[in-house]
Design a protein around this motif. Structure first.
Motif, PDB file in Angstrom:
ATOM      1  N   SER A 142      64.313 -34.515 -13.231  1.00 18.34           N
ATOM      2  CA  SER A 142      63.768 -33.396 -12.459  1.00 18.34           C
ATOM      3  C   SER A 142      62.732 -32.635 -13.275  1.00 18.34           C
ATOM      4  O   SER A 142      61.703 -32.200 -12.748  1.00 18.34           O
ATOM      5  N   VAL A 143      63.003 -32.462 -14.570  1.00 16.88           N
ATOM      6  CA  VAL A 143      62.050 -31.800 -15.462  1.00 16.88           C
ATOM      7  C   VAL A 143      60.752 -32.607 -15.528  1.00 16.88           C
ATOM      8  O   VAL A 143      59.643 -32.057 -15.403  1.00 16.88           O
ATOM      9  N   LEU A 144      60.882 -33.928 -15.717  1.00 21.40           N
ATOM     10  CA  LEU A 144      59.692 -34.784 -15.785  1.00 21.40           C
ATOM     11  C   LEU A 144      58.920 -34.751 -14.472  1.00 21.40           C
ATOM     12  O   LEU A 144      57.681 -34.709 -14.471  1.00 21.40           O
ATOM     13  N   TRP A 178      70.473 -24.338 -14.562  1.00 21.31           N
ATOM     14  CA  TRP A 178      71.211 -23.259 -13.900  1.00 21.31           C
ATOM     15  C   TRP A 178      70.450 -22.739 -12.685  1.00 21.31           C
ATOM     16  O   TRP A 178      71.041 -22.468 -11.635  1.00 21.31           O
ATOM     17  N   ALA A 179      69.137 -22.619 -12.819  1.00 19.59           N
ATOM     18  CA  ALA A 179      68.340 -22.205 -11.662  1.00 19.59           C
ATOM     19  C   ALA A 179      68.416 -23.262 -10.561  1.00 19.59           C
ATOM     20  O   ALA A 179      68.497 -22.935  -9.373  1.00 19.59           O
ATOM     21  N   SER A 180      68.399 -24.541 -10.966  1.00 15.32           N
ATOM     22  CA  SER A 180      68.528 -25.618  -9.984  1.00 15.32           C
ATOM     23  C   SER A 180      69.872 -25.563  -9.278  1.00 15.32           C
ATOM     24  O   SER A 180      69.960 -25.763  -8.060  1.00 15.32           O
ATOM     25  N   SER A 181      70.926 -25.264 -10.035  1.00 15.39           N
ATOM     26  CA  SER A 181      72.268 -25.191  -9.451  1.00 15.39           C
ATOM     27  C   SER A 181      72.383 -24.037  -8.465  1.00 15.39           C
ATOM     28  O   SER A 181      73.001 -24.163  -7.396  1.00 15.39           O
ATOM     29  N   LEU A 182      71.779 -22.877  -8.838  1.00 15.72           N
ATOM     30  CA  LEU A 182      71.807 -21.731  -7.937  1.00 15.72           C
ATOM     31  C   LEU A 182      71.007 -21.990  -6.660  1.00 15.72           C
ATOM     32  O   LEU A 182      71.250 -21.365  -5.632  1.00 15.72           O
ATOM     33  N   ARG A 183      70.076 -22.917  -6.745  1.00 14.38           N
ATOM     34  CA  ARG A 183      69.339 -23.337  -5.547  1.00 14.38           C
ATOM     35  C   ARG A 183      70.107 -24.425  -4.795  1.00 14.38           C
ATOM     36  O   ARG A 183      70.272 -24.356  -3.575  1.00 14.38           O
ATOM     37  N   ASP A 184      70.587 -25.445  -5.531  1.00 18.16           N
ATOM     38  CA  ASP A 184      71.137 -26.638  -4.888  1.00 18.16           C
ATOM     39  C   ASP A 184      72.519 -26.441  -4.275  1.00 18.16           C
ATOM     40  O   ASP A 184      72.806 -27.003  -3.211  1.00 18.16           O
ATOM     41  N   ALA A 185      73.388 -25.674  -4.959  1.00 16.17           N
ATOM     42  CA  ALA A 185      74.747 -25.513  -4.442  1.00 16.17           C
ATOM     43  C   ALA A 185      74.754 -24.848  -3.062  1.00 16.17           C
ATOM     44  O   ALA A 185      75.308 -25.400  -2.103  1.00 16.17           O
ATOM     45  N   HIS A 234      64.963 -20.493  -1.366  1.00 16.55           N
ATOM     46  CA  HIS A 234      63.648 -20.769  -1.952  1.00 16.55           C
ATOM     47  C   HIS A 234      63.351 -20.008  -3.251  1.00 16.55           C
ATOM     48  O   HIS A 234      62.754 -20.600  -4.169  1.00 16.55           O
ATOM     49  N   PRO A 235      63.705 -18.722  -3.390  1.00 16.36           N
ATOM     50  CA  PRO A 235      63.389 -18.041  -4.653  1.00 16.36           C
ATOM     51  C   PRO A 235      63.900 -18.782  -5.890  1.00 16.36           C
ATOM     52  O   PRO A 235      63.228 -18.782  -6.936  1.00 16.36           O
ATOM     53  N   PHE A 236      65.054 -19.422  -5.787  1.00 15.78           N
ATOM     54  CA  PHE A 236      65.589 -20.160  -6.939  1.00 15.78           C
ATOM     55  C   PHE A 236      64.734 -21.391  -7.245  1.00 15.78           C
ATOM     56  O   PHE A 236      64.674 -21.842  -8.390  1.00 15.78           O
ATOM     57  N   ASP A 237      64.072 -21.949  -6.234  1.00 15.23           N
ATOM     58  CA  ASP A 237      63.194 -23.089  -6.458  1.00 15.23           C
ATOM     59  C   ASP A 237      61.973 -22.665  -7.264  1.00 15.23           C
ATOM     60  O   ASP A 237      61.521 -23.391  -8.156  1.00 15.23           O
ATOM     61  N   VAL A 238      61.433 -21.482  -6.965  1.00 19.19           N
ATOM     62  CA  VAL A 238      60.297 -20.954  -7.714  1.00 19.19           C
ATOM     63  C   VAL A 238      60.691 -20.716  -9.172  1.00 19.19           C
ATOM     64  O   VAL A 238      59.966 -21.084 -10.105  1.00 19.19           O
ATOM     65  N   ILE A 239      61.849 -20.098  -9.373  1.00 18.33           N
ATOM     66  CA  ILE A 239      62.341 -19.815 -10.731  1.00 18.33           C
ATOM     67  C   ILE A 239      62.536 -21.106 -11.501  1.00 18.33           C
ATOM     68  O   ILE A 239      62.138 -21.245 -12.664  1.00 18.33           O
ATOM     69  N   ILE A 243      60.526 -22.274 -15.045  1.00 16.24           N
ATOM     70  CA  ILE A 243      61.266 -22.554 -16.270  1.00 16.24           C
ATOM     71  C   ILE A 243      60.969 -23.960 -16.783  1.00 16.24           C
ATOM     72  O   ILE A 243      60.835 -24.186 -17.991  1.00 16.24           O
ATOM     73  N   GLN A 244      60.827 -24.912 -15.869  1.00 17.50           N
ATOM     74  CA  GLN A 244      60.666 -26.313 -16.277  1.00 17.50           C
ATOM     75  C   GLN A 244      59.252 -26.662 -16.715  1.00 17.50           C
ATOM     76  O   GLN A 244      59.077 -27.588 -17.519  1.00 17.50           O
ATOM     77  N   VAL A 245      58.237 -25.950 -16.209  1.00 15.50           N
ATOM     78  CA  VAL A 245      56.870 -26.353 -16.540  1.00 15.50           C
ATOM     79  C   VAL A 245      56.155 -25.412 -17.495  1.00 15.50           C
ATOM     80  O   VAL A 245      55.139 -25.792 -18.087  1.00 15.50           O
ATOM     81  N   ARG A 246      56.648 -24.174 -17.667  1.00 13.44           N
ATOM     82  CA  ARG A 246      55.956 -23.210 -18.525  1.00 13.44           C
ATOM     83  C   ARG A 246      56.646 -23.095 -19.883  1.00 13.44           C
ATOM     84  O   ARG A 246      57.858 -22.851 -19.956  1.00 13.44           O
ATOM     85  N   PRO A 247      55.895 -23.241 -20.985  1.00 12.33           N
ATOM     86  CA  PRO A 247      56.494 -23.196 -22.316  1.00 12.33           C
ATOM     87  C   PRO A 247      56.570 -21.802 -22.935  1.00 12.33           C
ATOM     88  O   PRO A 247      57.189 -21.620 -23.987  1.00 12.33           O
ATOM     89  N   GLU A 248      55.928 -20.785 -22.311  1.00 19.96           N
ATOM     90  CA  GLU A 248      55.866 -19.461 -22.917  1.00 19.96           C
ATOM     91  C   GLU A 248      57.248 -18.825 -23.053  1.00 19.96           C
ATOM     92  O   GLU A 248      58.188 -19.160 -22.324  1.00 19.96           O
ATOM     93  N   ASP A 249      57.370 -17.885 -23.978  1.00 17.52           N
ATOM     94  CA  ASP A 249      58.656 -17.260 -24.286  1.00 17.52           C
ATOM     95  C   ASP A 249      59.287 -16.570 -23.080  1.00 17.52           C
ATOM     96  O   ASP A 249      60.511 -16.589 -22.926  1.00 17.52           O
ATOM     97  N   GLN A 250      58.475 -15.943 -22.218  1.00 15.81           N
ATOM     98  CA  GLN A 250      59.052 -15.199 -21.092  1.00 15.81           C
ATOM     99  C   GLN A 250      59.711 -16.098 -20.052  1.00 15.81           C
ATOM    100  O   GLN A 250      60.408 -15.627 -19.168  1.00 15.81           O
ATOM    101  N   TYR A 251      59.489 -17.428 -20.197  1.00 18.31           N
ATOM    102  CA  TYR A 251      60.089 -18.366 -19.239  1.00 18.31           C
ATOM    103  C   TYR A 251      61.239 -19.166 -19.864  1.00 18.31           C
ATOM    104  O   TYR A 251      61.637 -20.204 -19.338  1.00 18.31           O
ATOM    105  N   GLN A 252      61.795 -18.655 -20.940  1.00 16.02           N
ATOM    106  CA  GLN A 252      62.881 -19.370 -21.609  1.00 16.02           C
ATOM    107  C   GLN A 252      64.249 -19.018 -21.040  1.00 16.02           C
ATOM    108  O   GLN A 252      65.239 -19.689 -21.323  1.00 16.02           O
ATOM    109  N   SER A 253      64.331 -17.967 -20.229  1.00 18.89           N
ATOM    110  CA  SER A 253      65.616 -17.570 -19.645  1.00 18.89           C
ATOM    111  C   SER A 253      65.439 -17.267 -18.166  1.00 18.89           C
ATOM    112  O   SER A 253      64.319 -17.041 -17.689  1.00 18.89           O
ATOM    113  N   PHE A 254      66.556 -17.273 -17.456  1.00 14.48           N
ATOM    114  CA  PHE A 254      66.531 -17.028 -16.012  1.00 14.48           C
ATOM    115  C   PHE A 254      66.008 -15.621 -15.719  1.00 14.48           C
ATOM    116  O   PHE A 254      65.078 -15.434 -14.918  1.00 14.48           O
TER     117      PHE A 254
END
Length: 315
Positions: A142-144, A178-185, A234-239, A243-254
């Protein structure tokens, strides 16, 4: 072929059909959700979707709309196969419990469905548990998939990308889980609950008299259920995408990602790409479940015919 084998094959064909047909929706959604320098502002009077589509075609050609198809196939073909088989097997197991089982003879006969019947609570649990379990196993892909669809990462090939991800360690392999789980479940639970209820009601109004009519009922039911579940999650899909595509520090946590999205785009940012995801989910649900149930019905019907033929020969 065994029941499990039929379910896996049906799910794989379903995943193949939806991925190849609908990859442009996923790619455009990811580009809209990634934010930052990868997303330019739309022209005056032009929608964000049109702007992103125009940029992709201008820079990468029409074939660019199918960028990331290879990792999508690697993620979705086994993913759909495992999910649909897993949820069918889990529902069969749960149907033995008096708490989750429900006896509706009209549901199976009028909708043409060959799937186990559960209570609303059973459908919620079965969908959520199976989706999260499959998501955990396939999260690296999914990350790839998300990174190949974005224009923020540049890999030479799928093997090199996977090797790079593995070398980065578990934190990258399960990035965004975790963001994926909050979306998928909730998505899977709501989808299965809505799908079965809508399918039941439609089969009462329009009793199935043929395989074609059954397929129409399954498609419309799945499309409606997909729309309901998509907007709720949908908001969890955006999050997850950020998280998966941005390397910056502000995107390291939910929490940090939520703050960054709200700061950059406001509440509207939580629904970036919603129309594309809605279109994709509605179409993929309609195609996927119609293919899955249709193939199972055909295999079941052919098996019964073969059994009758063998029995008549023996007699």
């Amino acid at each position: 072929m065994s029941n499990v084998g039929q379910q896996l094959a049906s799910g794989a064909l379903s995943g193949l059909a939806t991925t190849v047909c609908l990859q442009p929706f996923d790619l455009l959604k990811t580009r809209m959700q990634q934010g930052g320098q990868g997303l330019s502002q739309p022209r005056p009077g032009s929608s964000l979707i049109a702007n992103v589509t125009r940029n992709v075609i201008r820079n990468e050609g029409w074939r660019g709309l199918w960028g990331g198809t290879a990792p999508s196939l690697v993620r979705n073909v086994p993913g759909v196969a495992f999910y649909m088989t897993g949820v069918t097997q889990l529902r069969s197991l749960m149907a033995r419990s008096p708490y989750f089982s429900v006896f509706r003879t009209t549901k199976r006969t009028t909708s043409g469905s060959v799937l186990p019947t559960l209570t609303s609570q059973g459908n919620l649990v079965a969908g959520a548990v199976t989706r999260v379990a499959v998501g955990f196993v396939l999260n690296p892909f999914s990350v790839l998939k998300a990174r190949f669809e974005s224009n923020l990462h540049h890999y030479t090939g799928l093997n090199q990308a996977l090797a790079s991800l593995i070398k980065s360690g578990p934190s990258e392999l399960f990035r965004g889980f975790w963001a994926s789980s909050l979306r998928d479940a909730p998505y899977a639970g709501l989808f299965l609950l809505s799908y079965e209820q809508i399918k039941y009601e439609m089969s009462r109004l329009f009793p199935s008299s043929s395989t074609l009519r059954s397929s129409v009922i399954h498609s419309l039911s799945a499309a409606s259920a997909g729309a309901i579940a998509t907007m709720a999650t949908h908001p969890f899909d955006v999050i997850k995408t950020r998280i998966q595509v941005r390397p910056e520090d502000q995107y390291q946590s939910f929490v940090g990602t939520v703050r960054a999205i709200l700061r950059e785009r406001g509440v509207a940012g939580m629904f970036d790409g919603a129309s594309l995801r809605m279109s994709r989910k509605v179409l993929s649900s309609a195609i996927g479940w119609a293919v899955y149930e249709g193939i199972l019905i055909l295999w079941t019907s052919s098996g019964k015919v073969a059994l009758k033929s063998t029995s008549s020969k023996l007699l």
